[in-house]
Design an enzyme around this catalytic site. Structure first.
Site, mmCIF file in Angstrom:
data_model
loop_
_atom_site.group_PDB
_atom_site.id
_atom_site.type_symbol
_atom_site.label_atom_id
_atom_site.label_comp_id
_atom_site.label_asym_id
_atom_site.label_seq_id
_atom_site.Cartn_x
_atom_site.Cartn_y
_atom_site.Cartn_z
ATOM 1 N N LYS A 89 23.189 33.127 90.846
ATOM 2 C CA LYS A 89 23.782 34.167 91.688
ATOM 3 C C LYS A 89 23.635 33.768 93.139
ATOM 4 O O LYS A 89 22.547 33.446 93.594
ATOM 5 C CB LYS A 89 23.073 35.513 91.457
ATOM 6 N N GLN A 110 18.035 31.210 97.906
ATOM 7 C CA GLN A 110 18.535 32.239 97.004
ATOM 8 C C GLN A 110 17.640 32.407 95.776
ATOM 9 O O GLN A 110 17.514 33.508 95.242
ATOM 10 C CB GLN A 110 19.961 31.897 96.572
ATOM 11 N N LYS A 113 14.824 34.711 97.008
ATOM 12 C CA LYS A 113 15.387 36.007 97.377
ATOM 13 C C LYS A 113 15.711 36.816 96.125
ATOM 14 O O LYS A 113 15.361 37.986 96.007
ATOM 15 C CB LYS A 113 16.643 35.813 98.220
ATOM 16 N N LYS A 125 24.479 28.704 95.122
ATOM 17 C CA LYS A 125 25.257 28.900 96.343
ATOM 18 C C LYS A 125 26.450 27.953 96.312
ATOM 19 O O LYS A 125 26.429 26.938 95.608
ATOM 20 C CB LYS A 125 24.400 28.616 97.583
ATOM 21 N N ASP A 165 30.189 35.420 101.389
ATOM 22 C CA ASP A 165 29.247 35.015 102.433
ATOM 23 C C ASP A 165 30.101 34.885 103.693
ATOM 24 O O ASP A 165 31.195 35.450 103.757
ATOM 25 C CB ASP A 165 28.540 33.702 102.058
#
Length: 450
Positions: A89, A110, A113, A125, A165
């Protein structure tokens, strides 16, 4: 630390020229010594070495035709970094600065996070060096269709779920999703950030900015303070910045700056956020047009920046919200903020503060919320969108916002309690990194080597 140092040295040799990636890795690994010493499994089972290498890196050509009939070629990327906790993700970034190192840094961040949210999400990503600014609707559509034609076979609702993004908003997500449906024949939650009219979650657009403010609210609460009356320095003027400012106003704070690639807007009485949203989201006019309505405000063009540094960080304020891009706030900026009395920095962007700036904030003992914790609201609500898609349900905006607020409270508690556990009260950099690392590392060990 000898083990960590040797790992970083090896990374520089095996992945040359990826400066932002090294920076992200070093920030994580340099605070892990206590947990590595406490649990030898993490070294014995090669967890760090496995964490630093993506499970899959996809690099592809994106060929498309502009309005003049000229064939254009861009680079496309998707880094599927770690799936120990769930499907990959992470967003897609369309910007000229995109390269392999930046995508790897974003994907690595990520992982942690997503782990901090407590939700079943892996880290990934992607993006391209394509710049949607100045391109027609038709050109953006054709680029997105070409990009998805190359990517669609590598993603899926339980495999890899991209989102938006920088440079990828509702428009781009719509074109990407339309092409995915056309190629796959499936209507599923393979992208998040969709329009609420056809599968998107209410509150997703606002989530990163709102979540960042909720995280700041939790940091302040630990010191018996609130956001009410606080002067806030915000950088950026995209989704994250706009909705950070919107929530700040709602909670009684006063955002006084914002910025974009053209310059910085300063309005000491408090920015007119509804007008800014109209300028940036509807008319797509220049930021300086704000002065047509508010002549008492000031706009400083990029060409007039003092010493090349952003004027955002030179204003008097109480809280700073860097919401633009990586490494936008350097050591000199940090010194200025501290001299001007800023007592809290909360990152809306990914790694917007340089390592020197972070060190200065930590040494000064001010409240500092690292991006992997403070800006996790976007991916959290993306997962809520995935839940809604899987159940073919639709949540109210109040349900989404209440859940987001609870998730951000949980992230802060996890980072704060972990910092206390390792005798570093208030150090949310250490707390967030160790908390995220342990969740991912334990899952990797449980699942065996792969």
């Amino acid at each position: 630390m000898n083990h960590v140092s040797s790992v970083i040295d090896g990374l520089r040799q095996s992945s040359p020229g990826q400066t932002e990636f090294y920076q992200a890795v070093e920030e994580v690994l340099e605070v892990l010594a206590p947990v590595l010493d406490a649990d030898p499994r993490y070294q014995n089972e090669g967890v760090i070495e496995r964490l630093l290498e993506p499970e899959r890196q996809i690099l592809f050509r994106v060929a498309w035709v502009d309005d003049e009939g000229t064939v254009r070629v861009n680079k496309g990327y998707r880094v599927q970094f770690n799936s120990a906790l769930g499907p990959y993700k992470g967003g897609l970034r369309f910007h000229p600065s995109v390269n392999g190192g930046i995508i790897k840094f974003l994907g690595f961040e990520q992982i942690f996070k997503n782990a901090l949210t407590g939700l079943p999400l892996g880290g990934g990503k992607g993006g391209s060096d394509f710049n949607p600014k100045g391109r027609s609707q038709g050109e953006v559509m054709r680029f997105c269709q070409a990009f998805m034609t190359a990517l669609y076979r590598h993603i899926g609702a339980t495999i890899d779920v991209p989102a938006g993004d920088i440079g990828v908003g509702h428009r781009e997500i719509g074109y990407l999703y339309g092409q995915y449906r056309r190629l796959s024949g499936r209507f599923e939650g393979v992208l998040t950030g969709k329009s609420p009219g056809w599968g998107g979650s209410l509150g997703r657009k606002e989530a990163t900015g709102y979540g960042c403010v909720y995280f700041a609210e939790n940091m302040l609460a630990e010191r018996g303070e609130t956001l009410k009356g606080k002067r806030c320095l915000v950088s950026g003027a995209g989704n994250v910045a706009l909705y950070t400012m919107e929530k700040l106003v709602e909670l009684g704070a006063r955002p006084i700056t914002c910025s974009d690639s053209s310059g910085t807007l300063i309005h000491p009485a408090g920015l007119d956020v509804p007008l800014l949203k109209t300028i940036k989201e509807q008319t797509r006019a220049a930021l300086a047009t704000y002065l047509d309505t508010h002549k008492e405000a000031t706009f400083i063009p990029v060409a007039d920046y003092p010493d090349g540094g952003s004027p955002v960080w030179r204003q008097d304020g109480d809280i700073a919200f860097p919401c633009a891009t990586q490494n936008e706030l350097n050591g000199a900026d940090a010194e200025t903020l501290l001299a001007n009395g800023v007592a809290c920095v909360c990152e809306g962007a990914n790694m917007p503060c340089t390592r020197e700036a972070v060190s200065l904030f930590l040494r000064a003992g001010i409240l500092y919320g690292p991006g992997k914790a403070a800006n996790a609201g976007g991916v959290a609500v993306s997962q809520l969108e995935m839940q809604q898609n899987a159940a073919m349900a639709r949540w109210s905006v109040e349900q989404v916002d209440d859940t987001l607020r609870a998730i951000m409270r949980g992230i802060h508690q996890s980072a704060s309690q972990t910092a206390l556990e390792f005798d570093a009260p208030g150090n949310l950099v250490l707390g967030a990194n160790i908390a995220g690392f342990r969740r991912v590392a334990d899952a990797m060990i449980d699942q065996g080597v792969f």
